[in-house]
Design a protein around this motif. Structure first.
Motif, PDB file in Angstrom:
ATOM      1  N   ASP A  22      13.316  14.990 -21.832  1.00 39.64           N
ATOM      2  CA  ASP A  22      14.503  14.214 -21.451  1.00 39.64           C
ATOM      3  C   ASP A  22      15.805  14.996 -21.612  1.00 39.64           C
ATOM      4  O   ASP A  22      16.863  14.394 -21.746  1.00 39.64           O
ATOM      5  N   ARG A  23      15.715  16.315 -21.614  1.00 36.68           N
ATOM      6  CA  ARG A  23      16.952  17.117 -21.605  1.00 36.68           C
ATOM      7  C   ARG A  23      16.907  18.055 -20.400  1.00 36.68           C
ATOM      8  O   ARG A  23      16.011  18.901 -20.296  1.00 36.68           O
ATOM      9  N   TYR A  51      25.571  28.727 -26.586  1.00 31.70           N
ATOM     10  CA  TYR A  51      26.874  28.811 -27.256  1.00 31.70           C
ATOM     11  C   TYR A  51      26.741  28.343 -28.702  1.00 31.70           C
ATOM     12  O   TYR A  51      27.179  29.000 -29.631  1.00 31.70           O
ATOM     13  N   PHE A  97      14.619  15.624 -26.968  1.00 26.60           N
ATOM     14  CA  PHE A  97      15.721  15.417 -27.903  1.00 26.60           C
ATOM     15  C   PHE A  97      15.183  15.288 -29.327  1.00 26.60           C
ATOM     16  O   PHE A  97      14.249  14.522 -29.558  1.00 26.60           O
ATOM     17  N   ASN A 147      24.361  24.225 -22.951  1.00 24.31           N
ATOM     18  CA  ASN A 147      25.334  24.212 -24.058  1.00 24.31           C
ATOM     19  C   ASN A 147      24.797  24.930 -25.289  1.00 24.31           C
ATOM     20  O   ASN A 147      25.572  25.375 -26.137  1.00 24.31           O
ATOM     21  N   TYR A 148      23.487  24.977 -25.401  1.00 22.78           N
ATOM     22  CA  TYR A 148      22.905  25.414 -26.667  1.00 22.78           C
ATOM     23  C   TYR A 148      23.008  26.908 -26.962  1.00 22.78           C
ATOM     24  O   TYR A 148      23.165  27.269 -28.128  1.00 22.78           O
ATOM     25  N   ASP A 172      22.452  20.121 -19.880  1.00 23.10           N
ATOM     26  CA  ASP A 172      22.671  19.936 -21.323  1.00 23.10           C
ATOM     27  C   ASP A 172      22.134  21.132 -22.110  1.00 23.10           C
ATOM     28  O   ASP A 172      22.732  21.536 -23.106  1.00 23.10           O
TER      29      ASP A 172
END
Lengths: 194, 338
Positions: A129-130, A140, A94, A137-138, A134
């Protein structure tokens, strides 16, 4: 999230490495990454990038999700449709205050980054930690940001048609309390990445 | 801190897992487990400041202009304790307020959010909050350490999470607009340095990541207050003398009156001089009297002061003794008359 799971490599049965708040755990000998952020734990293959620019500084691997996606972007006001296939490198860590420090994944996409891969270096791996959920989403977000930046369009419609996922470890250099990636030499304070 | 016990699926050995601890290792069969917890995962921030450095930082900060000059020379170090303070960090990506839909369906307006709030009531410390700017600046150069509750307990005090802690709030956005959300507990290391001055314990707090002072406690410098007091006494004496001179002129209204008023003026000036000399002699007593009554806390956002309970100092002892003797003499005189 899954309940108690054994953190063992699905190939060599070695214990996976990672820290307490991680979503992805690594087997560095086999090049495997285990994502525990979803309903069940899933293993992904992992590639090791060679340093883009050589510096005489200590290095550390930073984990990225490598998503190869087919997409279509539609400018809703003009009706133009752009289709393509592109590689996304989404940080599996992150980045704090990303509006200020900048999104390295977005810059990699803008620069159409071509990574070189090689043998694993004996350097530490930064915690991830991703998870993939999650990270998905990136594409997009990146496509919308990039397309609207290029065309000035206010409203765009993005469709991700197909995505293949894997993990890439990219060497970063460490200098004092900051890290910079070995390709763009983009600088982050250490605390912005934990 | 709550502890959950799970069984190793290989050998059945019990494994203790503290709150916020997602990883555990079976020491018998060397199997590592990822354990889902109700609370979010925790991380520890590496502390870079040792006790000696923390003491030096406190000493440097006690040279502040608002701190009493004699305080530094006459205060004694008592103890230093490393506290691990839990902070709740909520971060992720949300659609901007103007967005109508999320996940890329209609608009590109996405922004990152990152909120930190206290995860502990700080009841064990003499601070009610840590300035968010100190936390954010300290965390900027921080590095993640291994989260090991036992190791943290060996080195210092691990503050427990407040029971009313709620992870669902503070995303700063409607849940509908949140695209990505991560919640975690961040253990922020803080040094508490205790030192005493004339029997009173003072506590200062230092960020153990980069040594930034969070709160420095000391006795207030009353020099300015004393100067104003002396000037006030002097001005009052002059005013009284001039007032009496005019009263005398008003009452007599003659050359004789003028002469008398001049004598009175000199008389009161002499009185003022005696007052000043006495005040100067009493400065150490006044100083001590003032000093024991006001403690200041120097924070990043300013200096706050608070009155503490009155301490029985030399001046008060002297005055009380004097009054007691006077009372005894008075009562003895009365009994003789009787």
């Amino acid at each position: 999230m899954v309940d108690n799971i054994k953190l063992k490599c699905d190939r060599c049965s070695a214990n996976l490495s990672g820290k307490n708040n991680n979503c992805v755990f690594f087997c560095l000998s086999c090049g495997r990454g285990c994502d525990v952020s979803g309903e069940s734990s899933v293993f992904y293959s992992m590639k090791f990038a060679t340093p883009g620019k050589t510096q005489d500084l200590p290095m550390e691997y930073f984990p990225f999700w490598h998503l190869r996606s087919e997409f279509s972007v539609e400018n809703t006001s003009e009706g133009n449709i752009l289709e393509g296939l592109t590689d996304f490198y989404i940080p599996a860590f992150f980045i704090k205050n990303i509006n200020y420090f900048g999104d390295l994944g977005l810059y990699y996409m803008q620069k159409e980054m071509k990574l070189q891969y090689g043998e694993r270096l004996d350097i530490p791996v930064f915690p991830a930690d991703r998870g993939l959920i999650d990270a998905m989403n990136y594409p997009y977000i990146y496509l919308m940001k990039e397309y609207s930046r290029k065309t000035g369009a206010d409203y765009v419609n993005v469709n991700i048609l197909k995505t293949g996922a894997g993990l890439v470890l990219i060497p970063f250099y460490k200098k004092g309390h900051s890290y910079f990636d070995s390709y763009l030499l983009w600088n982050y304070p250490s605390g912005a990445l934990i | 801190m709550n502890v959950k016990v799970i069984s190793c699926s290989e050998c059945g050995a019990p494994l203790r897992v503290a709150e916020g601890q997602f990883l555990t290792l079976c020491k018998f069969c060397n199997v590592k487990y990822y354990v889902k917890q109700d609370l979010p995962p925790a991380i520890t921030i590496k502390d870079n400041i040792n006790l000696a450095e923390a003491k030096k930082i406190v000493l440097d900060n006690l040279r502040h202009k608002d701190v009493s000059k004699g305080f530094l020379a006459n205060s004694y170090f008592e103890k230093g304790t490393l506290f691990f303070i839990p902070l709740i960090e909520i971060r992720g990506v949300k659609a901007r307020e103007s967005s109508k839909e999320i996940a890329g369906k209609s608009e590109y307006g996405y922004t990152a959010y990152d909120y930190i709030e206290h995860g502990s009531h700080l009841a064990d410390l003499e601070i009610d909050f840590i300035d968010s700017s100190i936390v954010e600046n300290s965390l900027l150069n921080a590095e993640q350490g291994e989260y090991d509750v036992n190791e943290m307990r060996k080195r210092g005090v691990v503050l427990s999470l407040k029971p009313d802690f709620n992870i669902e709030k503070k995303t700063g956005a409607d849940e509908q607009t949140v695209v990505e959300k991560h919640v975690r507990i961040v253990y922020f290391p803080v040094w508490e340095i205790n030192y005493s001055y004339s029997g009173i314990i003072f506590k200062s707090y230092i960020s153990s990541i980069d040594g930034k002072p969070i709160k420095i406690q000391a006795i207030k410098n009353h020099r300015r207050k004393l100067i104003f007091s002396i000037m006030g006494i002097f001005s009052l004496a002059i005013l009284m003398a001039r007032g009496l001179k005019f009263i005398l002129i008003f009452l007599t209204g003659s050359e004789m009156g003028m002469e008398a008023s001049r004598i009175m003026l000199w008389f009161f000036l002499l009185g003022a001089l005696i007052t000043i000399i006495l005040s100067s002699l009493l400065i150490p007593y006044f100083w001590e009297m003032f000093a024991f009554r006001e403690i200041i806390s120097i924070r990043q956002d300013g200096v706050e002061s608070k009155l503490i309970n009155y301490s029985d100092n030399n001046l008060m002892k002297f005055l009380r003794g004097f009054l007691d003797k006077a009372r005894q003499l008075f009562s003895a005189g009365k009994s003789d008359d009787g």
